[in-house]
Design an enzyme around this catalytic site. Structure first.
Site, short mmCIF file in Angstrom:
data_model
loop_
_atom_site.label_atom_id
_atom_site.label_comp_id
_atom_site.label_asym_id
_atom_site.label_seq_id
_atom_site.Cartn_x
_atom_site.Cartn_y
_atom_site.Cartn_z
CD GLN A 116 -3.14 0.90 2.03
OE1 GLN A 116 -3.22 -0.14 2.68
NE2 GLN A 116 -3.80 1.90 2.49
CB SER A 133 3.29 -4.42 3.73
OG SER A 133 1.87 -4.36 4.70
CG LEU A 134 -1.60 -5.38 -0.37
CD1 LEU A 134 -2.79 -6.28 -0.14
CD2 LEU A 134 -1.90 -3.94 -1.12
NE ARG A 180 -2.57 -7.31 4.95
CZ ARG A 180 -1.87 -6.12 4.75
NH1 ARG A 180 -2.27 -5.25 4.00
NH2 ARG A 180 -0.50 -6.04 5.25
CG HIS A 227 3.13 -3.09 9.15
ND1 HIS A 227 2.64 -4.40 9.07
CD2 HIS A 227 2.95 -2.32 8.09
CE1 HIS A 227 2.48 -4.49 7.44
NE2 HIS A 227 2.70 -3.25 7.28
CD GLN A 280 1.80 -8.33 5.98
OE1 GLN A 280 0.90 -7.91 6.19
NE2 GLN A 280 2.63 -8.96 5.18
#
Length: 309
Positions: A10, A92-93, A117, A201, A250
């Site tokens: 993202q 991440s994503l 998510r 996070h 995560q």
């Protein structure tokens, strides 16, 4: 060629992302149509229309995932991605796109997961005032020290260790404001609050992590056919249940991107391909290893040189 294929997270989104690929290649167009059908609304319209909707967490996440899959499918079809990549990873994503690429996660399952998510993270962000703070001139030790100072006020932790000089904290607004006020005392030159929906996070996202963990139990995962590096550990993960756990973990834990990329470099990989959207990871790689080659396939014309290679 010993090439790793890496996918952004993202922040890589932009208005109209993936549209030029869909207009140029039938397989990319079909990918967006598949996404629209699977989600039950026009994701393409929301990502391609004028306005700020593409930046909403619950739209940006499935949009980035779909863009990455669409571009990767084109690159595979055109022979611009090696038949057997040496490694894959995502920031991440981007891990979801990497797992799709590695044959571990079906496209529609991945799409529904990243939509959930995004919704869960958006909800968590609205429930608790939180954000992220970039640190200029900080090493890991300084980042952890100043995060500990912030944690005296509220939730605060190191969210991203992306590259030398690119470390981000995450947490409650009050904690980040305290960090900004004491940063120079810890040798940090400058801080900047990021324009994001919330404190990704960090423990601010705990409700989102719990929702995601529940959803992940209902999704089929397969052993990756390409070595896959986890953000949570910075190391290769093959075990399906470990992957399932790490995807949920995560959301609240640090993204160890620099560690992941140094693991790849340590394996002798010096060529990286970023299908997109954008070229965020190519820029980060220059900070990690200026000698490494990272090709961003951010526009359709960018595949021509690769295809002729």
């Amino acid at each position: 060629m010993n090439t790793a294929v890496i996918f952004p997270g993202q922040g890589a989104q932009f208005e109209g992302m993936g549209r030029d690929w869909a207009e140029a290649f039938p397989i990319a167009k079909a990918t967006w149509e598949e996404a629209d059908e699977a989600l039950g609304f026009s994701l393409s319209e929301k990502c391609w229309a004028s306005g700020d909707e593409v930046n909403r967490t619950d739209i940006a996440q499935p949009g980035i995932f779909t863009t990455g899959v669409a571009i990767a499918r084109v690159l595979c079809e055109q022979g611009a991605i090696p038949e057997k990549a040496a490694l894959t990873a995502g920031l991440s994503l981007g891990e979801y796109t990497a797992l799709w690429f590695a044959g571990s996660l079906a496209f529609k399952d991945g799409l529904r997961l990243v939509r959930l998510r995004g919704e869960a993270m958006q909800d968590a962000s609205e429930a608790m005032p939180s954000s992220m703070l970039s640190l200029t001139g900080a090493d890991e030790a300084q980042a952890h020290a100043v995060a500990a100072e912030g944690a005296k006020v509220g939730i605060c932790s190191v969210a991203n260790i992306n590259a030398p000089g690119q470390i981000i904290l995450s947490g409650e607004i009050s904690a980040l404001e305290h960090v900004a006020s004491v940063a120079k005392e810890h040798g940090i030159r400058r801080t900047r609050q990021l324009v994001v929906a919330g404190g990704f996070h960090s423990e601010c996202m705990r409700p989102a992590a719990d929702r995601l963990a529940s959803a992940l139990t209902e999704v089929e995962l397969k052993t990756p056919t390409i070595p896959f590096l986890s953000n949570v550990t910075g190391a290769q993960t093959e075990d399906i249940e470990a992957i399932r756990t790490q995807l949920a973990t995560q959301v609240c834990s640090s993204v160890l991107w620099e560690k992941s990329m140094r693991e790849a470099l340590g394996r002798g990989i010096s060529n990286f391909l970023e299908p997109g959207p954008g070229r965020v990871l190519a820029g980060i790689m220059k900070r990690i290893d200026p000698e490494a080659s990272c090709q961003a396939a951010d526009v359709p014309a960018s595949i021509e040189a690769q295809g002729d290679a």
